[in-house]
Design a protein around this motif. Structure first.
Motif, PDB file in Angstrom:
ATOM      1  N   GLU A 551     103.633  64.083  37.335  1.00 19.79           N
ATOM      2  CA  GLU A 551     103.715  65.500  37.686  1.00 19.79           C
ATOM      3  C   GLU A 551     102.377  66.202  37.463  1.00 19.79           C
ATOM      4  N   ARG A 552     101.697  65.853  36.341  1.00 21.77           N
ATOM      5  CA  ARG A 552     100.375  66.462  36.084  1.00 21.77           C
ATOM      6  C   ARG A 552      99.382  66.066  37.170  1.00 21.77           C
ATOM      7  N   LYS A 555     100.103  68.026  40.339  1.00 22.29           N
ATOM      8  CA  LYS A 555      99.668  69.425  40.216  1.00 22.29           C
ATOM      9  C   LYS A 555      98.157  69.543  40.353  1.00 22.29           C
ATOM     10  N   LYS A 556      97.431  68.564  39.753  1.00 20.94           N
ATOM     11  CA  LYS A 556      95.971  68.577  39.883  1.00 20.94           C
ATOM     12  C   LYS A 556      95.556  68.395  41.344  1.00 20.94           C
ATOM     13  N   LEU A 558      97.284  69.167  43.954  1.00 21.79           N
ATOM     14  CA  LEU A 558      97.634  70.386  44.666  1.00 21.79           C
ATOM     15  C   LEU A 558      96.564  71.455  44.458  1.00 21.79           C
ATOM     16  N   SER A 559      96.135  71.615  43.211  1.00 25.33           N
ATOM     17  CA  SER A 559      95.110  72.628  42.904  1.00 25.33           C
ATOM     18  C   SER A 559      93.784  72.285  43.574  1.00 25.33           C
ATOM     19  N   TRP A 610      98.123  68.439  51.191  1.00 24.38           N
ATOM     20  CA  TRP A 610      98.751  69.464  50.350  1.00 24.38           C
ATOM     21  C   TRP A 610     100.270  69.353  50.427  1.00 24.38           C
ATOM     22  N   ALA A 614     102.929  68.650  47.498  1.00 23.86           N
ATOM     23  CA  ALA A 614     103.973  69.644  47.242  1.00 23.86           C
ATOM     24  C   ALA A 614     105.357  69.012  47.303  1.00 23.86           C
ATOM     25  N   LEU A 617     106.216  67.187  44.108  1.00 22.43           N
ATOM     26  CA  LEU A 617     106.644  68.103  43.045  1.00 22.43           C
ATOM     27  C   LEU A 617     108.044  68.642  43.314  1.00 22.43           C
TER      28      LEU A 617
END
Length: 619
Positions: A551-552, A555-556, A558-559, A610, A614, A617
């Motif tokens: 998950e981390r 998220k990275k 995605l950012s 992206w 997404a 997640l």
């Protein structure tokens, strides 16, 4: 020697006239088992009359029409014979219980695709014209027939339903004759094309693309003097040659001579030149829709959408019925402000909006004066100027029609007049809502030819795939979840995404048919590219939950991608600004246009990355 197949329906020396005008003069033709015939021609040339003669609903003046004994024939006419007190379910499915028709894959398929969103218990009385037509079509498709005669079957169907209908008809073992102006549908379904003109019927092997090629070859061999018609045909041929793969099936005749006609034909549009003119007419700003939400009937059709439309953009807008396409156009015109957010419109915008209603026409006014009041001379492709009467002739108004009262025109004729008046006003932004309704193929060719040299911003809402691909450079979709997505693969991309969404729906689309209250749950929750800044809610998809480390990482990713997209959008904006600044430097504009294409391709790739992150997640 093999015995030729007998005709199911045969016309022998048939003549038919209304008043002093002949529609058919000594026509002989036949429909055999397995034939799938498309019938084309101008409005008023007698296509519907030909279908009714084949069905035995009208009598001939001379000659005869014969049908095989015991022939089971069904006709979809433009006026139905449904009884108002019957329920939809009774009309289409008879007295079958829900579990009986739902267990039949054929019945279920027709109900899901044609009656989605309609309560089967609802009475026919009170249905809209489009809904009644879908009910009539569903009834025909579930009847065991030898021959299907269909008059404009794609009217009131969205792109998905048209695509499904094409596949369904190809799979049916039934002889088919269909009147339609939908050129994509003709190519997808028909193996023969009948062209009705000047009271005669010419037969061509193949669908629309093959018909265009064969007709051009006949014109070449006959050294036709109709130069204007030949030029339009050459442009149409060039478009078909470069068009999507769906129209590249080889026709069954020799096309070498036809290809000679288009050997030196340029592309339909010079995009760089049109962009330069559009910037000169519009400046850098057209529409900036910022963080806008559009709500209708208590439902958010568009949720926090940011969409920037620039000079020279040519956009096709698609989506299921009810997704909000017309509502979005009404916001852009300023007729209905968004519930939140704002719209900024460029100061130089001269907007023209073709709605689905026949507004702005005075029934008492005459045709020619109504056009001359807007403009007596019109500029067309090549820098030529045409008089108002010549433009009217191109749009099918000749003889007595030039002096006819607008109130005496048919719906299709008023639609043509409305579109012509709108084009002659020379707007620099055009919003067209279902512009192909009631237009015949020849008129559509004229409209497309006119738009090829029209420098401005164009947004088209249409279920006509051919028209969208012909006049637009990009296709966007309202996805039903509040978002707007640019589709790199065009309409095919949209259909594949919709198919994936419906396949993933728990009920497979059944809930929409049997219980309309659940219909909204089946609107697309698109897994594909979303190039707007829409932040619509998305239902979580079933899947295996990620562990904390994965998950981390997601998220990275995605950012990181979001930062890259922000920088990328800035580069795209800089190129647009540079194009506006150097509008007169053709060489630099060409270079910038290539840079823009590369940037947009890279942006599409980032957006797909992206979405993948997404979805991980969300899963």
């Amino acid at each position: 020697m093999a015995t030729p197949a007998a005709n199911l329906i045969n016309l022998d020396g048939v003549s038919k006239a209304y008043g002093v005008r002949p529609l058919l003069d000594g026509v002989s033709l036949g429909l055999q088992r397995g034939d799938r015939v498309g019938i084309v021609g101008r409005n008023g040339d007698g296509k519907t009359t030909l279908l009714r003669l084949m069905a035995g609903l009208e009598s001939v003046d001379q000659g005869r029409v014969t049908q095989n004994r015991g022939l089971h024939l069904g006709l979809l006419s433009q006026r139905d014979d449904l009884r108002d007190h019957d329920s939809i379910g009774h009309v289409v499915l008879g007295d079958l219980a829900d579990h009986e028709w739902a267990a039949d894959i054929r019945s279920r398929d027709v109900v899901e695709h044609l009656l989605s969103g309609l309560d089967l218990e609802r009475r026919v009385e009170g249905l809209s014209g489009g809904e009644r037509r879908r009910v009539s079509l569903a009834k025909l498709l579930l009847t065991d027939l030898d021959v299907l005669l269909l008059d404009e079957p794609t009217n009131h169907l969205d792109i998905e339903a048209v695509s499904w209908l094409a596949e369904h008809l190809v799979s049916k073992r039934v002889a088919l004759a269909v009147v339609t102006h939908d050129r994509w549908f003709l190519d997808a379904v028909c193996t023969t094309t009948w062209e009705l003109h000047d009271a005669v019927v010419d037969s061509y092997q193949g669908g629309y693309a093959a018909f265009v090629l064969a007709k051009a070859e006949r014109m070449r061999q006959a050294s036709s003097a109709e130069i204007r018609r030949q030029n339009l045909m050459r442009k149409e041929l060039a478009w078909l040659r470069r068009g999507p793969p769906a129209r590249t099936a080889k026709p069954r005749f020799r096309i070498d001579a036809a290809n000679e006609l288009i050997e030196d034909e340029p592309a339909p549009r010079d995009r760089v030149e049109l962009q330069r003119f559009a910037i000169g007419r519009l400046g850098k700003d057209v529409f900036d829709l910022e963080d806008a939400t559009i709500t209708r009937g208590g439902r958010d059709l568009v949720d926090h959408l940011t969409w920037r439309i620039g000079p020279g953009d040519r956009i096709g807008l698609v989506g299921v019925n009810g997704a909000g396409k017309t509502s979005l156009l009404s916001v852009l015109t300023g007729d209905a402000p968004p519930e939140s957010g704002r719209l900024r419109t460029g100061r130089t915008v001269q907007l023209a909006h073709l709605s689905q209603t026949l507004d702005g026409l005075d029934p008492a006014e005459r045709v020619l004066p109504s056009v001359e009041s807007i403009k007596r001379l019109a500029s067309v492709a090549g820098g030529r100027e045409l008089t108002a009467s010549s433009m009217l002739e191109r749009f099918g108004f000749t003889g007595d029609k030039l002096t006819a009262r607008i109130g005496d025109l048919s719906g299709g004729e008023r639609r043509r007049l409305q579109l012509l008046r709108l084009l002659l006003a020379e707007p620099n932004v055009l919003l067209l809502d279902e512009p192909t309704n009631d237009l015949d193929i020849e008129t559509l060719n004229v409209v497309e030819d006119y738009l090829d040299s029209w420098p401005g911003t164009l947004i088209v809402v249409s279920h006509d795939r051919y028209f969208l691909e012909r006049v637009c450079d990009t296709v966007w979709a309202l996805l039903g979840d509040g978002s707007l997505a640019m589709l790199p693969g065009g309409v095919d991309d949209y259909l594949s995404r919709r198919a994936a969404v419906l396949a993933a729906a728990p009920s497979g689309g059944m809930a929409a048919s049997a219980a309309p209250k659940n219909h909204l749950a089946l609107l697309p929750d698109d897994p594909g590219t979303d190039t707007s800044s829409a932040r619509g809610s998305r239902d979580q998809q079933a899947g295996i939950p990620l562990d904390a480390t994965a998950e981390r990482v997601a998220k990275k990713d995605l950012s990181r991608i979001e930062r890259q997209l922000t920088k990328h959008n800035a580069k795209v904006a800089a190129v647009h600004a540079s194009m506006a600044e150097h509008a007169s430097d053709y060489e630099l504009l060409a270079t910038l246009d290539h840079q823009l294409a590369d940037l947009e391709a890279e942006r599409d790739r980032l957006e797909l990355e992206w979405l993948s992150a997404a979805e991980l997640l969300d899963g």
